[in-house]
Each structure stands twice: as structure tokens, then as C-alpha cells.
Design an enzyme around this catalytic site. Structure first.
Site, PDB file in Angstrom:
ATOM      1  CE  LYS A 123       5.118  -2.280   4.912  1.00 16.31           C
ATOM      2  NZ  LYS A 123       4.812  -1.124   4.047  1.00 16.31           N
TER       3      LYS A 123
ATOM      4  CE  LYS B 145       9.761   6.905   1.889  1.00 18.75           C
ATOM      5  NZ  LYS B 145       8.792   6.005   1.357  1.00 18.75           N
TER       6      LYS B 145
ATOM      7  CD  GLU C 286       1.427  -1.730   4.588  1.00 19.64           C
ATOM      8  OE1 GLU C 286       1.170  -0.896   3.732  1.00 19.64           O
ATOM      9  OE2 GLU C 286       2.113  -1.471   5.589  1.00 19.64           O
TER      10      GLU C 286
ATOM     11  CG  ASP D 156       4.072  -2.559   1.224  1.00 20.83           C
ATOM     12  OD1 ASP D 156       3.835  -1.481   0.644  1.00 20.83           O
ATOM     13  OD2 ASP D 156       3.572  -2.852   2.331  1.00 20.83           O
ATOM     14  N   GLY D 157       6.233  -0.826  -0.210  1.00 23.69           N
ATOM     15  CA  GLY D 157       7.123   0.265   0.161  1.00 23.69           C
ATOM     16  C   GLY D 157       7.416   0.249   1.652  1.00 23.69           C
TER      17      GLY D 157
ATOM     18  CB  THR E 104      -0.889  -0.008   1.260  1.00 27.17           C
ATOM     19  OG1 THR E 104      -1.722  -1.169   1.209  1.00 27.17           O
ATOM     20  CG2 THR E 104      -1.762   1.241   1.348  1.00 27.17           C
ATOM     21  N   GLY E 105       0.425   2.278  -0.701  1.00 27.30           N
ATOM     22  CA  GLY E 105       1.162   3.547  -0.693  1.00 27.30           C
ATOM     23  C   GLY E 105       1.522   3.968  -2.102  1.00 27.30           C
TER      24      GLY E 105
ATOM     25  CB  THR F 145       6.665   3.052  -3.462  1.00 20.23           C
ATOM     26  OG1 THR F 145       7.004   4.232  -2.726  1.00 20.23           O
ATOM     27  CG2 THR F 145       7.853   2.623  -4.294  1.00 20.23           C
TER      28      THR F 145
ATOM     29  CG  ASP G 141       6.317   4.863   6.332  1.00 18.50           C
ATOM     30  OD1 ASP G 141       5.954   5.566   5.381  1.00 18.50           O
ATOM     31  OD2 ASP G 141       5.559   4.057   6.907  1.00 18.50           O
TER      32      ASP G 141
HETATM   33  C1  5RP Z   1       1.493   2.074   4.184  1.00 15.77           C
HETATM   34  C2  5RP Z   1       2.952   1.835   4.187  1.00 15.77           C
HETATM   35  C3  5RP Z   1       3.723   2.337   3.022  1.00 15.77           C
HETATM   36  O1  5RP Z   1       4.454   1.298   2.480  1.00 15.77           O
HETATM   37  C4  5RP Z   1       4.644   3.416   3.483  1.00 15.77           C
HETATM   38  O2  5RP Z   1       3.905   4.420   4.152  1.00 15.77           O
HETATM   39  C5  5RP Z   1       5.417   4.033   2.304  1.00 15.77           C
HETATM   40  O3  5RP Z   1       4.544   4.745   1.495  1.00 15.77           O
HETATM   41  P1  5RP Z   1       5.027   5.483   0.194  1.00 15.77           P
HETATM   42  O4  5RP Z   1       5.397   4.439  -0.805  1.00 15.77           O
HETATM   43  O5  5RP Z   1       3.844   6.303  -0.220  1.00 15.77           O
HETATM   44  O6  5RP Z   1       6.204   6.357   0.567  1.00 15.77           O
HETATM   45  O7  5RP Z   1       3.516   1.256   5.073  1.00 15.77           O
HETATM   46  O8  5RP Z   1       0.886   1.626   5.358  1.00 15.77           O
END
Ligand code: 5RP
Length: 220
Positions: free
Chosen positions: A96, A123, A105, A83-84, A30-31, A33, A86
Site C-alpha cells: 500500500k 491487484k 493507513e 481500504d484499497g 485512501t485512494g 477505491t 496496490d
Molecule cells: C493509498 C493507498 C491506496 O489504497 C492504494 O494506492 C490503492 O489506490 P486505488 O484504490 O486508487 O487503486 O495505499 O496510500
């Protein structure tokens, strides 16, 4: 000309397509990326069996591309989860949950054979904790959990006006320099009322694809 953050996110999303195993089910994060990855996956959707999504938002985006989304309870194997994050340290321990989807996730990551994390270079950090650590909490336990987190040295702040896909609230914990991510992940899990915390250290990523000005770097 310097690449933008979005250009780096797109490059890692494209690199992650290499990890897609044909004929299998892919776990989707989710997010922003992860959204780039969904859009890239749409181009090869005929090659996969389908997906499991870690949020309602990602499920909707997948469906808008005509990609099949399965209920996790109808699936026994996920070949790869993309997944991406933070934050990531060099051990691929992650923070995350910036988007509030941390619980689903973590569940999808737990089922997946391989976790490929995709992120831009901002990151990667020496120590986790500058980004406030998200904790999903059962609403009635919010104040109790907050008091317990203060005892651990954190400053919890309720994410105002936000409810998770599971109907819970998020406490964002500030001012924590996380020196022992696995230990803290377990300590937070032990607080009654905590559903999930945003530390992914017990199940870290297996591969980190990092978008940089010099191209995609792979860490594992
Ligand atoms: C969502 C997450 C995302 O992977 C995290 O916030 C990174 O988001 P982005 O790709 O928009 O920087 O953990 O719950």
C-alpha cells in the site's frame, strides 16, 4: 461487455457496505477505491457513529458528504477499516501507499477490529513487489535510508514533489521480488529514519473483496 476497472471498484465498495457495523466508528482508507466506498457510505451515514480517516483527502471527502470524522486520539475502537491496495498476495499481505497515505493507513488498520481490503482483480498478484514499495522517510534521513535499501537489494526512487500528510518524503522501491513480506517489513522498520513501509504483512487484511468480471469474490 467487459466491466471497466471503475465498475469493479464500485462493486467492491458496495460489497464492503455489508461489513459496516451499525452504531460504530468506521476506519476509512485512501485512494480511488476508498473514494467509491466513501460515496456508498454516505448513503447510510445515519446508521454509523462516525469515521476516522487515513488522510486529509479522505477526511475532506467524508466531510463533504456530512459524515463525522473523529480524531483517532478521541476514539478507542474502530469496528472495521475499509481500504484499497496496490497489490495483494493470496495471504492478503498487501503493498500500500501508492497514494502516499501508508502511515496513517497502517495506524488506522492497527486499531481496527477487522480490515476489509477492496480492490479490482488487477491487484491480486503471485508475489508482491512489482508495484514499487512506498516507504515514508524523515526528510533528513532520505539518503541514508536509500543506501540501506540498496543493501537489501532494492532500487529506491524519491517521489518527486510529494510531501506526505505528516510532512515527510516517500521513497518508492523498485526491483524487489518480495518472497518474505513479514521479514522485509520488519527489516525496513528497523532502518533509522523510516517512518513506515508500505508492506502490510504483520497486520494483513482479514478479508479481500476482489472485483472481477464475474462479480465480487471474497477471500480470507
Ligand atoms: C493509498 C493507498 C491506496 O489504497 C492504494 O494506492 C490503492 O489506490 P486505488 O484504490 O486508487 O487503486 O495505499 O496510500
Amino acid at each position: 461487455m467487459a466491466k471497466t476497472q471503475d465498475e469493479m471498484k464500485l462493486e467492491v465498495a458496495q460489497a464492503a457496505i455489508e461489513y459496516v457495523v451499525p452504531g460504530t466508528i468506521i476506519g476509512i482508507g485512501t485512494g480511488s477505491t476508498a473514494n467509491f466506498f466513501i460515496d456508498e457510505l454516505a448513503k447510510i451515514k445515519g446508521k454509523i457513529e462516525g469515521t476516522v480517516a487515513s488522510s486529509v483527502a479522505s477526511a475532506e471527502r467524508l466531510k463533504s458528504h456530512g459524515i463525522q470524522v473523529f480524531d483517532l486520539n478521541h476514539v478507542s475502537e474502530i469496528s472495521v477499516y475499509v481500504d484499497g491496495a496496490d497489490e495483494s498476495n493470496k495471504y492478503l499481505h498487501l503493498v500500500k501507499g501508492g497514494g502516499g497515505a501508508l502511515t496513517r493507513e497502517k495506524i488506522v488498520a492497527a486499531v481496527a477490529d477487522k480490515f476489509v481490503c477492496i480492490a479490482d482483480e488487477s491487484k491480486l498478484v503471485p508475489y508482491l513487489g512489482k508495484f514499487p514499495l512506498p516507504i515514508e522517510v524523515i526528510p533528513m534521513a532520505r539518503s541514508y535510508v536509500a543506501r540501506e535499501i540498496v543493501k537489501l537489494g532494492g532500487e529506491p526512487v524519491l517521489r518527486e514533489g510529494f510531501t506526505t500528510d505528516n510532512g515527510n518524503v516517500i521513497l518508492d522501491v523498485h526491483s524487489m521480488e518480495i518472497m518474505e513480506p513479514t521479514k522485509l517489513e520488519q527489516q525496513l522498520n528497523n532502518i533509522v529514519g523510516v517512518v513506515t513501509n508500505g508492506l502490510f504483512a504483520m497486520r494483513p487484511a482479514d478479508v479481500l473483496l476482489l472485483g472481477t468480471q464475474d462479480g465480487v469474490k471474497s477471500m480470507n
